[in-house]
Enzyme design. Structure first.
Site, PDB file in Angstrom:
ATOM      1  N   GLY A  62      41.320   5.447  99.701  1.00 46.58           N
ATOM      2  CA  GLY A  62      40.454   4.965  99.728  1.00 46.58           C
ATOM      3  C   GLY A  62      40.406   5.991  98.822  1.00 46.58           C
ATOM      4  N   GLY A 100      39.445   9.851  97.686  1.00 45.17           N
ATOM      5  CA  GLY A 100      39.519  11.033  99.065  1.00 45.17           C
ATOM      6  C   GLY A 100      39.105  12.047  97.926  1.00 45.17           C
ATOM      7  N   ARG A 101      38.465  11.919  96.710  1.00 44.08           N
ATOM      8  CA  ARG A 101      37.821  12.771  95.881  1.00 44.08           C
ATOM      9  C   ARG A 101      37.270  12.411  94.911  1.00 44.08           C
ATOM     10  NH1 ARG A 101      41.894  16.489  92.367  1.00 44.08           N
ATOM     11  NH2 ARG A 101      43.967  14.581  91.793  1.00 44.08           N
ATOM     12  N   ASP A 104      40.682  18.119 100.504  1.00 43.34           N
ATOM     13  CA  ASP A 104      39.541  18.903 100.087  1.00 43.34           C
ATOM     14  C   ASP A 104      38.458  18.446  99.628  1.00 43.34           C
ATOM     15  OD1 ASP A 104      40.501  19.942  97.706  1.00 43.34           O
ATOM     16  OD2 ASP A 104      40.778  21.385  98.199  1.00 43.34           O
ATOM     17  N   ARG A 118      35.182   9.661  84.981  1.00 44.97           N
ATOM     18  CA  ARG A 118      35.919   8.868  83.698  1.00 44.97           C
ATOM     19  C   ARG A 118      35.231   7.971  83.631  1.00 44.97           C
ATOM     20  NH1 ARG A 118      39.980   6.929  88.624  1.00 44.97           N
ATOM     21  NH2 ARG A 118      42.112   8.787  87.513  1.00 44.97           N
ATOM     22  N   ASP A 129      48.252   1.056  93.926  1.00 43.74           N
ATOM     23  CA  ASP A 129      46.566   2.019  94.050  1.00 43.74           C
ATOM     24  C   ASP A 129      46.627   2.284  92.659  1.00 43.74           C
ATOM     25  OD1 ASP A 129      48.324   3.505  95.157  1.00 43.74           O
ATOM     26  OD2 ASP A 129      47.550   5.654  94.844  1.00 43.74           O
TER      27      ASP A 129
END
Length: 492
Positions: free
Chosen positions: A95, A97-98, A130, A181, A257
């Site tokens: 998923g 994550g950042r 993080d 992006r 992915d």
């Protein structure tokens, strides 16, 4: 897919967020985490213009606020997408994550693009991460993605990089950054794997229908639209990987992915361009076994498409055995399509307008000769188009001289004049690629001295890769031997 709301706001955004209207098991709604003191590092004015955005506005404080996640533009609905993936062959749930998908911007010509912030804070998918990104890797993606676009290769694009004014802690504190992006979509093989792992057959059908409507509406007329989707995705992946091979590009982390169904190159982590030709070239520090080496990329693309086919089995046919038969029949076309596109591309790179059975050996013998002599891949192919070859050790090699005579004889069997062959070669063999040492030079200047002029100059050269640009000849040079071997890192 057409926009349902054509309202345009001040900066030019025109959001219509179709993915956020899908079932919520595909994403989590979450705003980016604000940052302390964002500043614009680099802004892609030409891409902004192409998207129909208000470039002058976004180049200033308004853009900094949006691209840092500190301000949500009107019409955006930030989400974090769920997906899974096979990473180096091992399955895991993943998923964003950042990353936060702000939404889908519709251009004045009706094109739909995802606008995603990368490095924009923790999400439910962050695990122990993080949620942040470092300036160097974000600038690296900006450079490589824009270079790939200039090379004519399907790719995500980079609209902006902002620094956050906050340190990111890796081995040492590093400057934080966020990349914006732009992508046709972020639907991955791993998105389907996520649903398949949960046994969500209805979800697979819903996502497959959405993918067809968004990217391939012509497939709605097919007898079996889901089978047609598999075949179309396969063909797009073959075409993409062939284009990578033709310019010496090594993605480095071809996990499922990182395979977008729309056929764009995505996620420029440990990628790099090959200097001297070697089919076993690996740059990524984490690819210890060479799974994603240069010459293995076609096989890995086929492996990834096979994983996609497995997720579609429940919707390909009601009978399991028949579904497998249909999938296998489609997958079996991969080698022939690859061979045809690979040969078509190499013929163009060698200035050949016609086809002969011996072309395969002509191509392979050149590559073997290059490998044995550690010849530069890009420069060798580009220089073959010259009327007089440069006086280099490789071009004086007896094995090359013998090959060159065979090639010259092959050219004479065409009706097209030699100059037409040279023009064809110049159009398919770039003079300039993002040389790894030049990329590192630009990143070091930006990170260590906050000097972006080196990066801007590099981007200028890379924006015209097929032009000779004799005034920038130094950018064609491979790295000095003292800088080898080169190694790349993921940056996560």
């Amino acid at each position: 897919m057409k926009a349902t709301d054509n309202t345009t706001t001040g900066p030019g955004w025109n959001f219509d967020n179709s993915y956020a209207r899908l079932p919520d098991y595909l994403y989590t709604r979450l705003d980016p985490t604000p940052v302390r003191a964002p500043q614009m590092a680099i802004f892609n004015s030409s891409l902004s213009d192409a998207l129909g955005l208000a470039t002058n506005t976004l180049a200033g404080d308004e853009g900094v606020a949006i691209f840092s996640g500190n301000r949500i533009p009107e019409g955006a609905q930030p989400i974090c997408q769920a997906y899974a993936g096979h990473q180096f062959g091992y399955f895991t749930m993943l998923g964003d994550g950042r990353a936060h998908l702000l939404g889908e911007h519709i251009t004045p010509t009706g094109q739909r693009f995802d606008i995603q912030l990368k490095g924009s804070g923790r999400t439910p998918f962050s695990r122990s991460g993080d949620g942040r990104a470092v300036l160097g890797p974000m600038l690296r993606e900006y450079i490589i993605s824009e270079a790939m676009h200039a090379l004519g290769i399907s790719t995500t694009r980079s609209l902006a990089v902002v620094t956050t004014g906050e340190p990111v802690y890796r081995e040492t504190p590093l400057p934080g950054a966020i990349l914006t992006r732009v992508a046709a979509s972020h639907i991955r093989v791993g998105t389907f794997e996520y649903l398949a792992a949960q046994g969500n057959r209805d979800g697979i059908r819903t996502l497959a229908e959405y993918t067809i409507h968004r990217h391939f509406p012509e497939l709605l007329q097919a007898d079996n639209p889901f089978l047609a989707l598999l075949q179309t995705v396969l063909e797009k992946q073959v075409e993409l990987v062939v284009r990578w091979l033709h310019v010496g590009f090594i993605h480095g982390v071809m996990n499922t992915d990182n395979m977008a169904l729309c056929g764009e190159s995505i996620d420029y982590g440990p990628c790099a361009f090959m200097d001297s030709y070697d089919p076993d070239t690996v740059f990524s520090s984490i690819d210890q076994d060479g799974r994603y080496a240069f010459a293995r990329q076609p096989a890995m693309a086929q492996w990834n498409v096979t994983r996609f086919a497995e997720t579609l089995l429940p919707v390909l046919h009601d009978e399991g055995e028949k579904a497998v038969e249909l999938a296998n029949r489609s997958l079996a076309t991969f080698p022939d399509i690859f061979q045809r596109l690979r040969m078509d591309g190499m013929r163009a790179k060698l200035g050949l307008f016609t086809k002969e059975d011996a072309d395969m050996s002509l191509m392979q013998d050149l590559l073997t000769c290059m490998q044995q002599n550690q010849a530069d891949y890009t420069n060798t192919l580009r220089d073959l188009a010259l009327e007089t070859l440069p006086d280099t050790p490789f071009f004086r090699e007896p094995s090359f001289t013998a090959w060159h005579q065979r090639w010259q004889t092959r050219l004479t069997r065409q009706e097209e004049p030699v100059e037409a062959s040279r023009a064809l070669m110049r159009a398919h063999n770039p003079a300039f690629i993002p040389r790894n040492h030049r990329v590192e030079e630009a990143l070091a200047a930006a990170q260590e001295r906050h000097d972006f002029t080196v990066l801007e100059k590099l981007l200028e050269v890379l924006s015209r890769p097929y032009d000779d640009q004799p005034e920038h000849a130094e950018y064609r040079q491979p790295p000095p031997p003292s800088e080898k071997p080169y190694q790349t890192f993921c940056g996560t």
